[in-house]
Scaffold this motif. Sequence first.
Motif, PDB file in Angstrom:
ATOM      1  N   ASN A 365       0.622  -1.097  -0.029  1.00  0.00           N
ATOM      2  CA  ASN A 365      -0.045  -0.051  -0.068  1.00  0.00           C
ATOM      3  C   ASN A 365       0.779   1.005   0.366  1.00  0.00           C
ATOM      4  O   ASN A 365       0.733   2.274  -0.772  1.00  0.00           O
ATOM      5  CB  ASN A 365      -1.134  -0.467   1.297  1.00  0.00           C
ATOM      6  CG  ASN A 365      -2.139  -0.758   0.881  1.00  0.00           C
ATOM      7  OD1 ASN A 365      -2.386  -1.688   0.017  1.00  0.00           O
ATOM      8  ND2 ASN A 365      -2.649  -1.665   2.097  1.00  0.00           N
ATOM      9  N   TYR A 366       2.005   1.270   0.932  1.00  0.00           N
ATOM     10  CA  TYR A 366       2.655   2.181   0.857  1.00  0.00           C
ATOM     11  C   TYR A 366       3.729   2.445  -0.268  1.00  0.00           C
ATOM     12  O   TYR A 366       3.911   3.834  -1.304  1.00  0.00           O
ATOM     13  CB  TYR A 366       3.765   2.536   1.752  1.00  0.00           C
ATOM     14  CG  TYR A 366       3.506   2.665   3.467  1.00  0.00           C
ATOM     15  CD1 TYR A 366       2.237   3.276   3.581  1.00  0.00           C
ATOM     16  CD2 TYR A 366       3.703   1.483   4.562  1.00  0.00           C
ATOM     17  CE1 TYR A 366       2.064   3.263   4.996  1.00  0.00           C
ATOM     18  CE2 TYR A 366       3.309   1.529   5.968  1.00  0.00           C
ATOM     19  CZ  TYR A 366       2.424   2.101   6.042  1.00  0.00           C
ATOM     20  OH  TYR A 366       2.155   2.223   6.745  1.00  0.00           O
ATOM     21  N   PHE A 367       3.738   1.731  -0.923  1.00  0.00           N
ATOM     22  CA  PHE A 367       4.690   1.829  -2.309  1.00  0.00           C
ATOM     23  C   PHE A 367       3.408   2.039  -2.967  1.00  0.00           C
ATOM     24  O   PHE A 367       3.969   2.780  -4.033  1.00  0.00           O
ATOM     25  CB  PHE A 367       4.509  -0.061  -2.954  1.00  0.00           C
ATOM     26  CG  PHE A 367       5.565   0.104  -4.504  1.00  0.00           C
ATOM     27  CD1 PHE A 367       7.346   0.807  -4.744  1.00  0.00           C
ATOM     28  CD2 PHE A 367       4.679  -0.696  -5.123  1.00  0.00           C
ATOM     29  CE1 PHE A 367       7.389   0.308  -5.446  1.00  0.00           C
ATOM     30  CE2 PHE A 367       5.157  -0.310  -7.135  1.00  0.00           C
ATOM     31  CZ  PHE A 367       6.303  -0.094  -6.223  1.00  0.00           C
ATOM     32  N   LEU A 368       1.985   1.803  -3.107  1.00  0.00           N
ATOM     33  CA  LEU A 368       1.384   2.101  -4.021  1.00  0.00           C
ATOM     34  C   LEU A 368       0.837   3.919  -4.586  1.00  0.00           C
ATOM     35  O   LEU A 368       0.697   4.731  -5.609  1.00  0.00           O
ATOM     36  CB  LEU A 368      -0.269   1.246  -3.998  1.00  0.00           C
ATOM     37  CG  LEU A 368      -0.922   1.412  -5.173  1.00  0.00           C
ATOM     38  CD1 LEU A 368      -1.057   0.892  -6.432  1.00  0.00           C
ATOM     39  CD2 LEU A 368      -2.266   0.068  -4.332  1.00  0.00           C
ATOM     40  N   LEU A 369       0.336   3.878  -3.281  1.00  0.00           N
ATOM     41  CA  LEU A 369       0.400   5.242  -2.715  1.00  0.00           C
ATOM     42  C   LEU A 369       1.928   5.885  -3.069  1.00  0.00           C
ATOM     43  O   LEU A 369       1.720   7.383  -3.320  1.00  0.00           O
ATOM     44  CB  LEU A 369       0.030   5.390  -0.794  1.00  0.00           C
ATOM     45  CG  LEU A 369      -1.020   4.504  -0.461  1.00  0.00           C
ATOM     46  CD1 LEU A 369      -0.971   4.857   0.655  1.00  0.00           C
ATOM     47  CD2 LEU A 369      -1.992   5.378  -0.927  1.00  0.00           C
ATOM     48  N   GLY A 370       3.017   5.685  -2.758  1.00  0.00           N
ATOM     49  CA  GLY A 370       4.245   6.566  -3.669  1.00  0.00           C
ATOM     50  C   GLY A 370       3.929   6.709  -4.352  1.00  0.00           C
ATOM     51  O   GLY A 370       4.376   7.735  -5.170  1.00  0.00           O
ATOM     52  N   LEU A 375       3.457   9.673  -8.798  1.00  0.00           N
ATOM     53  CA  LEU A 375       3.340  10.190 -10.701  1.00  0.00           C
ATOM     54  C   LEU A 375       1.815  11.055 -10.157  1.00  0.00           C
ATOM     55  O   LEU A 375       1.901  12.422 -11.736  1.00  0.00           O
ATOM     56  CB  LEU A 375       1.569   9.121 -10.741  1.00  0.00           C
ATOM     57  CG  LEU A 375       2.196   7.450 -11.372  1.00  0.00           C
ATOM     58  CD1 LEU A 375       1.098   6.314 -11.415  1.00  0.00           C
ATOM     59  CD2 LEU A 375       3.126   7.692 -12.693  1.00  0.00           C
ATOM     60  N   LEU A 376       1.076  11.642  -9.324  1.00  0.00           N
ATOM     61  CA  LEU A 376       0.559  13.338  -9.331  1.00  0.00           C
ATOM     62  C   LEU A 376       1.221  13.856  -9.259  1.00  0.00           C
ATOM     63  O   LEU A 376       1.040  15.158  -9.984  1.00  0.00           O
ATOM     64  CB  LEU A 376      -0.409  12.567  -7.920  1.00  0.00           C
ATOM     65  CG  LEU A 376      -1.189  13.641  -7.471  1.00  0.00           C
ATOM     66  CD1 LEU A 376      -2.002  14.267  -8.853  1.00  0.00           C
ATOM     67  CD2 LEU A 376      -1.307  13.508  -6.207  1.00  0.00           C
ATOM     68  N   ILE A 382       3.732  18.210 -14.916  1.00  0.00           N
ATOM     69  CA  ILE A 382       3.454  18.430 -16.301  1.00  0.00           C
ATOM     70  C   ILE A 382       1.853  19.091 -16.600  1.00  0.00           C
ATOM     71  O   ILE A 382       2.204  19.885 -17.825  1.00  0.00           O
ATOM     72  CB  ILE A 382       3.194  16.970 -17.004  1.00  0.00           C
ATOM     73  CG1 ILE A 382       4.251  15.771 -16.906  1.00  0.00           C
ATOM     74  CG2 ILE A 382       2.109  17.570 -18.231  1.00  0.00           C
ATOM     75  CD1 ILE A 382       3.673  14.273 -17.926  1.00  0.00           C
ATOM     76  N   VAL A 383       1.506  19.636 -15.675  1.00  0.00           N
ATOM     77  CA  VAL A 383       0.407  20.564 -16.094  1.00  0.00           C
ATOM     78  C   VAL A 383       1.051  21.575 -15.913  1.00  0.00           C
ATOM     79  O   VAL A 383       0.586  22.463 -16.732  1.00  0.00           O
ATOM     80  CB  VAL A 383      -0.901  20.208 -15.523  1.00  0.00           C
ATOM     81  CG1 VAL A 383      -1.668  21.238 -15.272  1.00  0.00           C
ATOM     82  CG2 VAL A 383      -1.393  18.985 -15.434  1.00  0.00           C
ATOM     83  N   LYS A 384       1.850  21.970 -14.232  1.00  0.00           N
ATOM     84  CA  LYS A 384       2.290  22.914 -14.340  1.00  0.00           C
ATOM     85  C   LYS A 384       3.101  23.558 -15.751  1.00  0.00           C
ATOM     86  O   LYS A 384       3.177  24.895 -16.147  1.00  0.00           O
ATOM     87  CB  LYS A 384       3.128  23.067 -12.821  1.00  0.00           C
ATOM     88  CG  LYS A 384       3.284  24.231 -12.657  1.00  0.00           C
ATOM     89  CD  LYS A 384       4.355  24.768 -11.413  1.00  0.00           C
ATOM     90  CE  LYS A 384       5.087  25.518 -10.726  1.00  0.00           C
ATOM     91  NZ  LYS A 384       5.732  25.356  -9.466  1.00  0.00           N
ATOM     92  N   THR A 385       3.804  23.016 -15.817  1.00  0.00           N
ATOM     93  CA  THR A 385       5.380  22.871 -16.785  1.00  0.00           C
ATOM     94  C   THR A 385       4.415  23.487 -18.866  1.00  0.00           C
ATOM     95  O   THR A 385       3.869  24.327 -19.013  1.00  0.00           O
ATOM     96  CB  THR A 385       6.083  21.759 -17.709  1.00  0.00           C
ATOM     97  OG1 THR A 385       6.416  22.043 -16.441  1.00  0.00           O
ATOM     98  CG2 THR A 385       6.274  21.974 -18.714  1.00  0.00           C
ATOM     99  N   LEU A 386       3.127  22.409 -18.738  1.00  0.00           N
ATOM    100  CA  LEU A 386       2.606  23.047 -20.089  1.00  0.00           C
ATOM    101  C   LEU A 386       1.229  24.067 -19.503  1.00  0.00           C
ATOM    102  O   LEU A 386       1.353  25.264 -20.435  1.00  0.00           O
ATOM    103  CB  LEU A 386       0.898  22.096 -19.992  1.00  0.00           C
ATOM    104  CG  LEU A 386       1.256  20.413 -20.500  1.00  0.00           C
ATOM    105  CD1 LEU A 386       0.587  19.636 -20.646  1.00  0.00           C
ATOM    106  CD2 LEU A 386       2.419  20.615 -21.971  1.00  0.00           C
ATOM    107  N   PHE A 387       1.037  24.441 -18.422  1.00  0.00           N
ATOM    108  CA  PHE A 387      -0.070  25.311 -18.294  1.00  0.00           C
ATOM    109  C   PHE A 387       0.807  26.937 -18.135  1.00  0.00           C
ATOM    110  O   PHE A 387       0.818  28.107 -18.789  1.00  0.00           O
ATOM    111  CB  PHE A 387       0.091  24.954 -16.409  1.00  0.00           C
ATOM    112  CG  PHE A 387      -1.104  27.043 -16.379  1.00  0.00           C
ATOM    113  CD1 PHE A 387      -2.370  27.837 -17.065  1.00  0.00           C
ATOM    114  CD2 PHE A 387      -0.370  27.567 -15.594  1.00  0.00           C
ATOM    115  CE1 PHE A 387      -2.398  28.275 -16.561  1.00  0.00           C
ATOM    116  CE2 PHE A 387      -0.589  28.756 -15.089  1.00  0.00           C
ATOM    117  CZ  PHE A 387      -1.933  29.483 -15.538  1.00  0.00           C
TER     118      PHE A 387
END
Length: 605
Positions: A365-370, A375-376, A382-387
């Motif tokens: 779970n920690y690995f998944l959350l990490g 990814l988030l 990416i969003v910030k860069t694109l913006f």
Amino acid sequence: MRLLTIYIIFLLMLLLPIGTMAQDSLYKSKSMPASKMSRVSNDLKKSLEVNDEAQIAKNYERLANEFFNKSDNTKAEEYFKKAITSYTKLKLTDDVTRVTRSLAKVQESQKDYKSAIKSYEVAGDISEDKSLEKINANDANRLRSVASPVVQEGYVNSNIELLKKENKEEEVSAAYVQKAENSLKQKNKEVAIESYNQALAYAKGKPAAIIKINNEIAKVYASDNQFDKAIGINEKLLADAKTKQDFSTQIKQLQSLSVLYFKKEDPNKAITALKEAFALALQKGNSAEAKKCLISLTQYYNGKGNNKESLALYNQFLQNFEQLVQSDTTLIDTKAFQVSEDKIRQLEKEKSLKDELITKTNTFNYFLLGSIGLLLLLFLWIVKTLFSIKTKNKEIALQSLRREMNPHFIFNSLNSVNQFIAENKEREANKYLTSYSNLMRNTMENSNKDFITLDNELEQLKKYLELEHLRFQDKFDFKISVDAELDPERTMVPNMIIQPHLENAIWHGLRYLDAKGLLLLNVQLANAKVVIRIEDNGIGLTKSQELKTSNQKAHESRGMSNTKERIGLLNELYKKNIRFQIFEKTLPETGTIVEIVFPLIDKIA
């Protein structure tokens, strides 16, 4: 020979059937009240079944203390260690300290001094109480000095003082017992008895401890041949036990009295005490003590050659044997705990598997959350860069549009200069070029700004209108008015938004007039909004379109689209809600009106 055969048969019966018969009696005695050991083991099983770590730790400690009180130090050590593991997992430092100290005492009682020293040191190191840290350090040093009772005495006395300050009466009592034992090593029996008596004073409310200390005092008197004092102590303990109906203590005190009477060379009283202890053990189902009494009695009678009396005792024992085993709670408790312990072992394995599964699940779970977190973060980056790229592109586009200086104006300005030179109007040409260069310089200086002060913008527009007026003096006049409520030096306006509309008014409206026209630039404050109004009385939009060449139409179209694009980009970047509209005056009036509206701005973030 017959006596020996009976004795062998008796021993076989005593050693072999008890286990089997005790197992049978376990089921026959279900109606008997559960012992404290059984209750604790049942509580432990329940806590293991629900995997309640806090209760598991507590029940391990309780079980360990039960074994310690029964002098089963091996089991006590095992369960103290398990309690420490659980308390450590829960990060309960005070509990870990307390149980580690208890573990050290158990190890010391087994003469495992090396392990006990280590446990005392660990208890001291993790303790958050400085006094407790010193107490454990003293105990560790005391065991290191086991060969030197004089050195040990100093550590014991230090602990007595520290424990008194901490109001730990039970431990003060134990420390005085240590002091007494140390005095006996130094052959100082008076100090030993004095220390035992002080231990008694701090053992109030602990009957088992009081009995044990009194027995030790009796042993000291007996070792000094003061048998009457020793007997007096045991008789008092016996009387107290009879009052409390404590049969186990009665049996043990009767046995101790028999030993003292034998040493005092009073065998009749010794045998009487032993027979009373034997009868009580048979009656109350204490097979272990009955066996001890029987062996002592038969040894005495055999030594005296009184085989008849020995056989009578054996017969009495055998006649009561089955009932004795069935009613022996110690055997039942032992067998019951063996069954419980098997269940506990099974539950511990299941708990271990559950914990392992939980650990693996948590790790996953920690690995998944990490991973999701990474990814988030990547997505946000990416969003910030694109913006950022999009914003930068908008800024570049805005600069590009702003720097699209009207080629028509530049071309016409140069033609005007050429015309002045051709007509030998050198003075007018110089004046025009000077004004033109000032306008160009100001325009270039502000070319990288999206907003400038109203004062700065009006200054540029005035210079521009003056230049155009030099060329078309007979075509129009102009007037600029600003609302008195506006502060031109603080109010910000979009850069180079107004100029294209002034140019359109001059070139596509006013210059076609036969009479002189009027160009008005009005800046007003209305409802916290700045309203810029460009008004002319030229030929109007409709007639202007009819007179335009295709090149002029393309130029005007580009100028309008430039303005709209810039306003759109400014609204996206700064969220200022700038609005723009253009409309033609209705007959009998002619001309065009342009309105640019935006909120009052005194600062650009």
